[in-house]
Structure formats: C-alpha cells, structure tokens
Enzyme design. Structure first.
Site, PDB file in Angstrom:
ATOM      1  N   LYS A 182       0.849  -1.195   0.000  1.00  0.00           N
ATOM      2  CA  LYS A 182       0.000   0.000   0.000  1.00  0.00           C
ATOM      3  C   LYS A 182       0.882   1.241   0.000  1.00  0.00           C
ATOM      4  CE  LYS A 182      -2.006   2.840   2.709  1.00  0.00           C
ATOM      5  NZ  LYS A 182      -1.964   4.025   1.813  1.00  0.00           N
ATOM      6  N   GLU A 185      -1.309   7.323  -0.553  1.00  0.00           N
ATOM      7  CA  GLU A 185      -2.355   7.768  -1.491  1.00  0.00           C
ATOM      8  C   GLU A 185      -1.944   9.045  -2.211  1.00  0.00           C
ATOM      9  OE1 GLU A 185      -2.419   7.583   1.745  1.00  0.00           O
ATOM     10  OE2 GLU A 185      -3.672   9.090   2.724  1.00  0.00           O
ATOM     11  N   GLY A 235       6.563   5.614   7.853  1.00  0.00           N
ATOM     12  CA  GLY A 235       5.665   6.766   7.840  1.00  0.00           C
ATOM     13  C   GLY A 235       5.768   7.535   9.142  1.00  0.00           C
ATOM     14  N   GLY A 236       4.699   8.224   9.479  1.00  0.00           N
ATOM     15  CA  GLY A 236       4.706   9.082  10.653  1.00  0.00           C
ATOM     16  C   GLY A 236       4.573   8.293  11.956  1.00  0.00           C
ATOM     17  N   THR A 239       0.935   7.332  13.086  1.00  0.00           N
ATOM     18  CA  THR A 239       0.393   6.167  12.383  1.00  0.00           C
ATOM     19  C   THR A 239       1.086   4.898  12.862  1.00  0.00           C
ATOM     20  OG1 THR A 239       0.132   7.615  10.473  1.00  0.00           O
ATOM     21  CG2 THR A 239      -0.174   5.268  10.093  1.00  0.00           C
ATOM     22  N   GLY A 240       2.377   5.005  13.120  1.00  0.00           N
ATOM     23  CA  GLY A 240       3.118   3.846  13.628  1.00  0.00           C
ATOM     24  C   GLY A 240       2.529   3.326  14.927  1.00  0.00           C
ATOM     25  N   GLU A 257       9.509   2.137  10.592  1.00  0.00           N
ATOM     26  CA  GLU A 257      10.498   3.216  10.375  1.00  0.00           C
ATOM     27  C   GLU A 257       9.722   4.517  10.447  1.00  0.00           C
ATOM     28  OE1 GLU A 257      12.024   5.929   9.312  1.00  0.00           O
ATOM     29  OE2 GLU A 257      13.107   5.389   7.467  1.00  0.00           O
ATOM     30  N   CYS A 291      13.511  11.389   6.048  1.00  0.00           N
ATOM     31  CA  CYS A 291      13.434  10.949   7.450  1.00  0.00           C
ATOM     32  C   CYS A 291      14.760  11.159   8.155  1.00  0.00           C
ATOM     33  CB  CYS A 291      12.969   9.506   7.548  1.00  0.00           C
ATOM     34  SG  CYS A 291      13.892   8.385   6.504  1.00  0.00           S
ATOM     35  N   GLU A 392       9.564  16.447  14.329  1.00  0.00           N
ATOM     36  CA  GLU A 392       9.953  16.289  12.929  1.00  0.00           C
ATOM     37  C   GLU A 392       9.069  17.213  12.083  1.00  0.00           C
ATOM     38  OE1 GLU A 392       8.852  12.548  11.034  1.00  0.00           O
ATOM     39  OE2 GLU A 392      10.899  12.371  10.296  1.00  0.00           O
TER      40      GLU A 392
HETATM   41  O1  TXE Z   1       2.211   9.993   7.169  1.00  0.00           O
HETATM   42  P1  TXE Z   1       1.321   8.743   7.464  1.00  0.00           P
HETATM   43  P2  TXE Z   1       1.761  11.446   6.693  1.00  0.00           P
HETATM   44  C1  TXE Z   1       6.352  11.913   8.996  1.00  0.00           C
HETATM   45  C2  TXE Z   1       6.464  13.402   8.730  1.00  0.00           C
HETATM   46  C3  TXE Z   1       5.108  13.768   8.291  1.00  0.00           C
HETATM   47  C4  TXE Z   1       4.272  12.868   9.165  1.00  0.00           C
HETATM   48  C5  TXE Z   1       2.892  12.590   8.668  1.00  0.00           C
HETATM   49  O2  TXE Z   1       6.789  14.073   9.912  1.00  0.00           O
HETATM   50  O3  TXE Z   1       4.811  15.103   8.483  1.00  0.00           O
HETATM   51  O4  TXE Z   1       4.993  11.670   9.204  1.00  0.00           O
HETATM   52  O5  TXE Z   1       2.947  12.260   7.313  1.00  0.00           O
HETATM   53  C6  TXE Z   1      -0.566   5.118   5.600  1.00  0.00           C
HETATM   54  N1  TXE Z   1      -3.187   2.126   8.796  1.00  0.00           N
HETATM   55  N2  TXE Z   1       6.812  11.098   7.900  1.00  0.00           N
HETATM   56  O6  TXE Z   1       0.505  11.897   7.333  1.00  0.00           O
HETATM   57  O7  TXE Z   1      -0.108   9.093   7.640  1.00  0.00           O
HETATM   58  C7  TXE Z   1      -0.692   6.255   4.625  1.00  0.00           C
HETATM   59  O8  TXE Z   1      -1.791   6.042   3.768  1.00  0.00           O
HETATM   60  C8  TXE Z   1      -2.370   1.796   7.787  1.00  0.00           C
HETATM   61  C9  TXE Z   1       7.991  10.342   8.160  1.00  0.00           C
HETATM   62  O9  TXE Z   1       1.767  11.474   5.251  1.00  0.00           O
HETATM   63  O10 TXE Z   1       2.019   7.996   8.519  1.00  0.00           O
HETATM   64  C10 TXE Z   1       0.664   6.165   3.953  1.00  0.00           C
HETATM   65  O11 TXE Z   1       0.690   5.098   3.018  1.00  0.00           O
HETATM   66  N3  TXE Z   1      -1.748   2.701   7.035  1.00  0.00           N
HETATM   67  C11 TXE Z   1       8.224   9.326   7.144  1.00  0.00           C
HETATM   68  C12 TXE Z   1       1.586   5.824   5.123  1.00  0.00           C
HETATM   69  O12 TXE Z   1       0.741   5.265   6.116  1.00  0.00           O
HETATM   70  C13 TXE Z   1      -1.960   3.997   7.302  1.00  0.00           C
HETATM   71  C14 TXE Z   1       7.867   9.625   5.762  1.00  0.00           C
HETATM   72  C15 TXE Z   1       2.324   7.006   5.725  1.00  0.00           C
HETATM   73  O13 TXE Z   1       1.384   7.988   6.062  1.00  0.00           O
HETATM   74  C16 TXE Z   1      -2.822   4.412   8.332  1.00  0.00           C
HETATM   75  C17 TXE Z   1       6.640  10.390   5.648  1.00  0.00           C
HETATM   76  C18 TXE Z   1      -3.448   3.406   9.104  1.00  0.00           C
HETATM   77  N4  TXE Z   1      -4.265   3.680  10.123  1.00  0.00           N
HETATM   78  C19 TXE Z   1       6.168  11.099   6.706  1.00  0.00           C
HETATM   79  N5  TXE Z   1      -2.847   5.766   8.345  1.00  0.00           N
HETATM   80  C20 TXE Z   1       9.482   8.542   7.248  1.00  0.00           C
HETATM   81  N6  TXE Z   1       9.642   7.750   8.289  1.00  0.00           N
HETATM   82  O14 TXE Z   1      10.311   8.585   6.359  1.00  0.00           O
HETATM   83  C21 TXE Z   1      -2.037   6.199   7.358  1.00  0.00           C
HETATM   84  N7  TXE Z   1      -1.504   5.127   6.715  1.00  0.00           N
END
Ligand code: TXE
Length: 499
Positions: A182, A185, A235-236, A239-240, A257, A291, A392
């Site tokens: 996935k 989006e 990701g963020g 969400t993690g 990560e 990141c 961040e």
């Molecule tokens: O990330 P999200 P966002 C950090 C950065 C940024 C913040 C939020 O600080 O401002 O995260 O970014 C999917 N179950 N990073 O809102 O939401 C989502 O669809 C399953 C750090 O864009 O965490 C996408 O595919 N999946 C980072 C992915 O998670 C879910 C890089 C990341 O989105 C979900 C980017 C759920 N409940 C942002 N909710 C890094 N570590 O490099 C969302 N997603």
C-alpha cells in the site's frame, strides 16, 4: 517500456494477478505539487478491496508455490525485476518527479538505488543463512533454517515512494513471502509502475498485490487482522502507534520506520567549507522531506556566528523550482496541506523566540505560485525545549543550537525521542569514535552526511521505530527461524523408569 497509460490509468489495483478497478468505483486525482495540476486519476480502494488483497496473498502463501519455490528461481525473478527497472529508468524517474516534486536528479538516484537493492537481495538470498549446530551428539543432525514469515503488509509514505516500497518488496520476495503493498495515497504512481514490472517479470498471481487508498480507509483491513504475519511500515510516528496497536492484538510482527529528528554536530576543528556544504545538503535536500534530514545543527559556540552566516548565504542561493527543470536544486513540498503544516512550525519557532535568519516564507517568483514551494529556512539561537527542535517538521527548516563542551554536544545529540541518524564533523579521530559510539542513533555519519548503501542496515533507536531495513537484517525481517532436530539413531531415552 511502460506506456504512460499503463503508469497512470485505471485499472490499477492489482489483486491475485489481475489489474482491477476498485469495487466501490472510487478514484483519486493525483496532483503534481510543482503546479497543482492533476497528472493521473487512479483507483481508490476501499475496505473490501483490501480484504480481497489480503485473501489473495494468504492463499498464495498457504497453497501456492511461491514460498516453496527454489531460491535460485526466486533470485531469477529479482534479477529480472532489476533489469526491467533499469530499462525503464527514465520513465520511472520522470513519474517520481511529477508525483513527489523532487528533482529529476534525486529521482534518478532513487531508481538506481532500487535497482541495486533488488540485485543485492538476489545476491544475499543466494548466500543462504541456514546453519548446522553441533549438539555434541554424533547421532543428531541439528539445523537452523530460515523460512518466509508469511503474508506481509507493506505500507510506504510519500517522500521516497519507489525506494521505500522496494526496500520492502525486494527482501520479502527474496524470502519467499507473499504481500500486499500500500503506497501513500498522495504518491502511488511509481509503485503502480513497479508492480506492473513485477507482473511483467512473471511473478505468480497473488504473490504481490497492490491497493492504493488512504490509510484511514484500508488501514484496519490491512493491519487489524489475524491473516497477516508481518506489517512493515514507513511513515509518521502517530500512524506507527496505531499500526503497532493493531498488530499487538494479533501478535503480528511489526517493522516500523518512523522518521527522525537528526542532529548534525560541528566542531571547530572540522573543515569549514565541507561542513557548511554537508549541513546545507543534509537539511535542505528534497526540501527537508527526508526521514534522516539533518535538521538540527549543533555547532560549537566559538564558530557559530561565522558558520550560520555562511550557511545563510548558501541557503539563500538554493534554486527552488519544479523538479523537471534542470536548474532546480530542490522542489516543492509534497502538497499544500503539508506546506501548511511546515508553515505552522515556522510560526511556532518565531513565537517561541528563535531568531529567523533566512527563509520563513514562500518564494515570491510568480511562476511558482501554483505549487507548494517553501524557502529554505534557518532558525538560530534555538533551545532544546522548543517544538521545532524536538518535532519532525519534515520541511526545509534548520534549527541551530550552540555548545561549548563535548559532553554538552553529546547530550544535545541524544536529546531526542527519535534516534534515526546523526552526523559529526571533526578532524579528531578519537572524538569521532567517541561520538560514533555515544550517539543513540541507527546511523552515525562521520565527516559525511546522508549516505546509505543496500548492504548496511537502516533503521532507528527509540521512537524512530523497530527493526532494520537493508542489509542482512532487512532480509531477516521477512524470515522465521526454525530449529530442526533429527535423531538418526533413535533409542529409548529412559527418563521415566518406573513403568
Ligand atoms: O504519514 P502517514 P503522513 C512523517 C512526517 C510527516 C508525518 C505525517 O513528519 O509530516 O509523518 O505524514 C498510511 N493504517 N513522515 O501523514 O499518515 C498512509 O496512507 C495503515 C515520516 O503522510 O504515517 C501512507 O501510506 N496505514 C516518514 C503511510 O501510512 C496507514 C515519511 C504514511 O502515512 C494508516 C513520511 C493506518 N491507520 C512522513 N494511516 C518517514 N519515516 O520517512 C495512514 N496510513
């Protein structure tokens, strides 16, 4: 080569080896952040599509051939995918730039990295990791073997869409897992292209499945289910936490990560010009949407004024513009919504008393007004308690703190809930080694910043996550370890002797 239609036009969910439309018929417009135009319209999955994708991966793992395919055959698939990616290098780089905004030069680096990662995992899988154990009993053959962990859900973000998804798919395929990918989006196009190439390479149906959608829509179907064996998420942090909570309910393995707030520590004995250059690049490459961006400069008091002044001159000279324009040195932020978040951090910095040295605004070039551009921004005289220092911001914001003693520099470098990466610049090898070992971060760069290689582990301490990608550990994430004990001369043991 992939055609533009194949890259961008529905159907582009991939479930059980077929390209299908979303069951609910929804689509999503994908926007070029450099000018706000719609560059593609893709299928938007809902829960039912995600459930179907997990079921396809489950069936392919439980009853398909893939987990039992000889490793030599899996390696051949990985190498074929690498070759196809390489052949479509120009196309993939262009689509990544259109989708994310990053410069074409960066997109080429990403595509080349991805090719290397597929080849690296082909090579590593060939080496094997099974081992014989000496039990001391010559009648016993004891083996420790690696097996695929099972069905994997791979969730990637928008800043390095192709790269981050490939860091997951390549080792998962090498290990013999099946998967549901996935992408974000916001930036799904290069992942759709990657899966088209995986399809073209002949990977059997159900092994790789693809759904694009918001995390809120499909997240629970993908992560709150006993049918999945591993979730690998980049990701963020917020969400993690949700994903780790879902995984805990089913004791599903998780690899996370979650980004970082990465210190870059500069001592007065470091080479001045290369230090300025590295701090600048570490903070402002891809407009800080990295990141491991070195967005927290920790510089010795004795040289701080001169260093910040030199940095500000270089930062003002950065050419911000569309990623496809060869003159651009950094592109826009990924979306207007993300720029608003970055602007809110700038306002927080000003309100908190940090001194704005440069930036803190959108560029005034009329040609850039439709895009989500933001100027490289430096805040001096920051305090460790400020939110712009601790959180961040994921934008082009560099904060500056000053230190006088080594102990203070180390304490500041470790003063973060994260722990992904850190940089140290000094001419003193003993000090460099002390900091390399003292910093609680997953990567420490000494007199360099931002480099990685497929063969070395990538991941973080603390709230930067759990587990490692790349390197042998990046393959081990996708493997279970099994001990097989064979007694070649079975005999009555005689433990219970009374009957
Ligand atoms: O990330 P999200 P966002 C950090 C950065 C940024 C913040 C939020 O600080 O401002 O995260 O970014 C999917 N179950 N990073 O809102 O939401 C989502 O669809 C399953 C750090 O864009 O965490 C996408 O595919 N999946 C980072 C992915 O998670 C879910 C890089 C990341 O989105 C979900 C980017 C759920 N409940 C942002 N909710 C890094 N570590 O490099 C969302 N997603």
């Amino acid at each position: 080569m992939l055609t533009d239609d194949e890259l961008c036009c529905p159907p582009n969910l991939y479930i059980d080896g077929k390209w299908v439309n979303a069951l609910g018929g929804a689509t999503r417009d994908i926007v070029n952040p450099a000018d706000g135009t719609v560059i593609a319209t893709v299928d938007e999955a809902d829960r039912a599509d995600a459930v179907a994708a997990v079921a396809a991966a489950r069936a392919a793992f439980d009853t398909g051939d893939w987990p039992r395919t000889p490793v030599a055959e899996r390696i051949a698939y990985l190498l074929r995918i690498a070759d196809l990616l390489e052949a479509d290098r120009d196309h993939l780089a262009r689509i990544e730039t259109l989708d994310t905004g990053k410069t074409l030069r960066e997109s080429y680096i990403d595509v080349d990295d991805v090719v290397s990662v597929f080849r690296y995992y082909a090579h590593l899988a060939a080496a094997g990791a099974d081992r014989l154990v000496d039990t001391g009993d010559p009648a016993v053959i004891s083996r420790v073997v690696r097996e695929p962990v099972g069905v994997c859900v791979l969730v990637a973000p928008w800043n390095y869409p192709l790269l981050q998804m490939s860091w997951k798919i390549a080792p998962a395929l090498a290990a013999g897992c099946t998967m549901v990918a996935k992408p974000s989006e916001v930036t799904p196009l290069s992942t759709i292209a990657l899966v088209r190439l995986i399809d073209r390479a002949g990977v059997p149906p159900g092994v790789v499945n693809l759904v694009q959608s918001s995390g809120a829509t499909v997240g629970s179907a993908l992560t709150d289910t006993p049918d999945v064996d591993l979730i690998s998420f980049t990701g963020g942090a917020a969400t993690g936490e949700v994903i780790a909570g879902n995984a805990a309910k089913h004791i599903t393995r998780v690899a996370l990560e979650l980004g970082g707030k990465n210190p870059h520590i500069v001592f007065p004995d470091a080479d001045f010009d290369s230090a300025v250059d590295a701090v600048l690049t570490g903070a402002f490459l891809h407009s800080g949407q990295v990141c491991s961006a070195g967005t927290r400069l920790i510089v010795h008091e004795s040289m701080a004024d001169e260093f910040v002044a030199a940095l500000a001159v270089r930062a003002r000279g950065i050419t911000v513009g569309p990623g496809l324009d060869p003159a651009s040195e950094t592109g826009p932020l990924v979306s207007q919504a993300h720029r608003a978040k970055v602007e809110a951090y700038v306002a927080l910095g000003i309100a908190g008393g940090a001194r704005l040295v440069t930036g803190g605004a959108r560029p005034d070039d009329p040609a850039l007004q439709a895009g989500s551009f933001y100027l490289p921004t430096i805040f001096d005289h920051c305090q460790r308690s400020m939110r712009i220092v601790q959180e961040e911001t994921f934008g082009p914001i560099l904060t500056v703190e000053r230190f006088t003693t080594d102990a203070e520099a180390l304490a500041l470098g470790n003063d973060t809930a994260y722990g992904l990466a850190a940089g140290v610049r000094t001419a003193d090898p003993a000090r460099a080694e002390r900091f390399a070992r003292g910093l609680r971060h997953g990567t420490v760069w000494l007199n360099d910043f931002g480099y990685y290689t497929p063969a070395a582990e990538w991941g973080g301490f603390g709230r930067s996550g759990i587990g490692r990608e790349l390197g042998p550990s990046g393959l081990a994430e996708y493997q279970e370890t099994k001990h097989i004990w064979l007694n070649t001369a079975p005999a009555v043991g005689g433990w219970f002797t009374h009957n």
